[in-house]
Motif scaffolding. Structure first.
Motif, PDB file in Angstrom:
ATOM      1  N   UNK A 126       5.963  11.327  -9.495  1.00 53.04           N
ATOM      2  CA  UNK A 126       6.065  11.079 -10.940  1.00 53.04           C
ATOM      3  C   UNK A 126       7.390  10.419 -11.315  1.00 53.04           C
ATOM      4  N   UNK A 127       8.475  10.800 -10.642  1.00 49.22           N
ATOM      5  CA  UNK A 127       9.783  10.204 -10.946  1.00 49.22           C
ATOM      6  C   UNK A 127       9.785   8.725 -10.581  1.00 49.22           C
ATOM      7  N   UNK A 128       9.198   8.385  -9.446  1.00 52.15           N
ATOM      8  CA  UNK A 128       9.118   6.984  -9.041  1.00 52.15           C
ATOM      9  C   UNK A 128       8.230   6.204 -10.004  1.00 52.15           C
ATOM     10  N   UNK A 129       7.127   6.789 -10.418  1.00 52.70           N
ATOM     11  CA  UNK A 129       6.233   6.118 -11.365  1.00 52.70           C
ATOM     12  C   UNK A 129       6.950   5.869 -12.690  1.00 52.70           C
ATOM     13  N   UNK A 130       7.757   6.828 -13.138  1.00 49.11           N
ATOM     14  CA  UNK A 130       8.518   6.649 -14.377  1.00 49.11           C
ATOM     15  C   UNK A 130       9.557   5.554 -14.209  1.00 49.11           C
ATOM     16  N   UNK A 131      10.210   5.524 -13.056  1.00 47.79           N
ATOM     17  CA  UNK A 131      11.180   4.459 -12.782  1.00 47.79           C
ATOM     18  C   UNK A 131      10.488   3.103 -12.751  1.00 47.79           C
ATOM     19  N   UNK A 132       9.295   3.059 -12.155  1.00 47.00           N
ATOM     20  CA  UNK A 132       8.530   1.806 -12.086  1.00 47.00           C
ATOM     21  C   UNK A 132       8.184   1.309 -13.483  1.00 47.00           C
ATOM     22  N   UNK A 133       7.863   2.219 -14.380  1.00 50.30           N
ATOM     23  CA  UNK A 133       7.558   1.816 -15.752  1.00 50.30           C
ATOM     24  C   UNK A 133       8.780   1.199 -16.428  1.00 50.30           C
ATOM     25  N   UNK A 134       9.962   1.705 -16.115  1.00 46.68           N
ATOM     26  CA  UNK A 134      11.210   1.178 -16.695  1.00 46.68           C
ATOM     27  C   UNK A 134      11.663  -0.109 -16.020  1.00 46.68           C
ATOM     28  N   UNK A 142       0.833  -1.205   0.000  1.00 48.24           N
ATOM     29  CA  UNK A 142       0.000   0.000   0.000  1.00 48.24           C
ATOM     30  C   UNK A 142       0.869   1.257   0.000  1.00 48.24           C
ATOM     31  N   UNK A 143       1.948   1.247   0.771  1.00 47.00           N
ATOM     32  CA  UNK A 143       2.838   2.397   0.808  1.00 47.00           C
ATOM     33  C   UNK A 143       3.416   2.663  -0.586  1.00 47.00           C
ATOM     34  N   UNK A 144       3.885   1.619  -1.272  1.00 54.84           N
ATOM     35  CA  UNK A 144       4.427   1.800  -2.615  1.00 54.84           C
ATOM     36  C   UNK A 144       3.355   2.310  -3.570  1.00 54.84           C
ATOM     37  N   UNK A 145       2.168   1.738  -3.522  1.00 59.12           N
ATOM     38  CA  UNK A 145       1.090   2.169  -4.413  1.00 59.12           C
ATOM     39  C   UNK A 145       0.790   3.652  -4.210  1.00 59.12           C
ATOM     40  N   UNK A 146       0.767   4.095  -2.964  1.00 60.72           N
ATOM     41  CA  UNK A 146       0.505   5.514  -2.696  1.00 60.72           C
ATOM     42  C   UNK A 146       1.645   6.389  -3.203  1.00 60.72           C
ATOM     43  N   UNK A 147       2.886   5.922  -3.014  1.00 62.48           N
ATOM     44  CA  UNK A 147       4.026   6.693  -3.506  1.00 62.48           C
ATOM     45  C   UNK A 147       4.002   6.781  -5.032  1.00 62.48           C
ATOM     46  N   UNK A 148       3.606   5.707  -5.705  1.00 60.21           N
ATOM     47  CA  UNK A 148       3.520   5.726  -7.164  1.00 60.21           C
ATOM     48  C   UNK A 148       2.497   6.751  -7.644  1.00 60.21           C
ATOM     49  N   UNK A 149       1.442   6.955  -6.863  1.00 60.72           N
ATOM     50  CA  UNK A 149       0.420   7.930  -7.217  1.00 60.72           C
ATOM     51  C   UNK A 149       0.829   9.368  -6.976  1.00 60.72           C
ATOM     52  N   UNK A 150       1.854   9.577  -6.128  1.00 61.92           N
ATOM     53  CA  UNK A 150       2.284  10.932  -5.759  1.00 61.92           C
ATOM     54  C   UNK A 150       3.586  11.356  -6.407  1.00 61.92           C
ATOM     55  N   UNK A 204      12.004  -1.571  -8.534  1.00 63.61           N
ATOM     56  CA  UNK A 204      11.274  -0.691  -7.607  1.00 63.61           C
ATOM     57  C   UNK A 204      10.565  -1.512  -6.542  1.00 63.61           C
ATOM     58  N   UNK A 205       9.924  -2.602  -6.936  1.00 60.74           N
ATOM     59  CA  UNK A 205       9.206  -3.432  -5.959  1.00 60.74           C
ATOM     60  C   UNK A 205      10.162  -4.076  -4.970  1.00 60.74           C
ATOM     61  N   UNK A 206      11.301  -4.555  -5.446  1.00 58.27           N
ATOM     62  CA  UNK A 206      12.289  -5.155  -4.540  1.00 58.27           C
ATOM     63  C   UNK A 206      12.850  -4.117  -3.577  1.00 58.27           C
ATOM     64  N   UNK A 207      13.172  -2.938  -4.097  1.00 56.35           N
ATOM     65  CA  UNK A 207      13.701  -1.872  -3.243  1.00 56.35           C
ATOM     66  C   UNK A 207      12.693  -1.471  -2.168  1.00 56.35           C
ATOM     67  N   UNK A 208      11.408  -1.549  -2.501  1.00 63.03           N
ATOM     68  CA  UNK A 208      10.357  -1.207  -1.539  1.00 63.03           C
ATOM     69  C   UNK A 208      10.132  -2.314  -0.513  1.00 63.03           C
ATOM     70  N   UNK A 209      10.784  -3.466  -0.725  1.00 63.90           N
ATOM     71  CA  UNK A 209      10.675  -4.556   0.244  1.00 63.90           C
ATOM     72  C   UNK A 209       9.438  -5.408   0.095  1.00 63.90           C
ATOM     73  N   UNK A 210       8.808  -5.401  -1.087  1.00 64.88           N
ATOM     74  CA  UNK A 210       7.602  -6.190  -1.294  1.00 64.88           C
ATOM     75  C   UNK A 210       7.927  -7.681  -1.300  1.00 64.88           C
ATOM     76  N   UNK A 211       7.017  -8.444  -0.758  1.00 66.16           N
ATOM     77  CA  UNK A 211       7.145  -9.899  -0.777  1.00 66.16           C
ATOM     78  C   UNK A 211       6.875 -10.410  -2.196  1.00 66.16           C
TER      79      UNK A 211
END
Length: 73
Positions: free
Chosen positions: A15-23, A5-13, A28-35
């Motif tokens: 833009x640089x993170x969202x662009x990185x996530x697209x690439x 949820x924290x990552x999803x909210x950050x992706x919505x706020x 990005x998910x590993x860095x955020x510590x997602x299982x």
């Protein structure tokens, strides 16, 4: 708050993170510590799993291209 949820909210706020996530969504998910379960839910756009893992309901998140983000309260 779950890491997903924290990552999803950050992706919505953030833009640089969202662009990185697209690439590099995996990076990005590993860095955020997602299982693996959380990463799979995002990769597969498994909305039922996302709701279960975050506690969000329909209408509280959306998918735009490959990015899924949560709306702020």
């Amino acid at each position: 708050m779950s890491k997903l949820l924290k990552l999803m909210r950050e992706l919505g706020r953030d833009a640089a993170l969202a662009a990185e996530y697209e690439r590099d969504p995996e990076g990005v998910m590993r860095r955020a510590g997602l299982s693996e379960e959380e990463r799979k839910a995002l990769r597969d756009k498994d909305f039922e799993a996302i709701k279960r893992l975050t506690g969000l309901a329909d209408g509280q998140f959306s998918a735009i291209q490959i990015t899924i983000f949560a709306y702020d309260d």
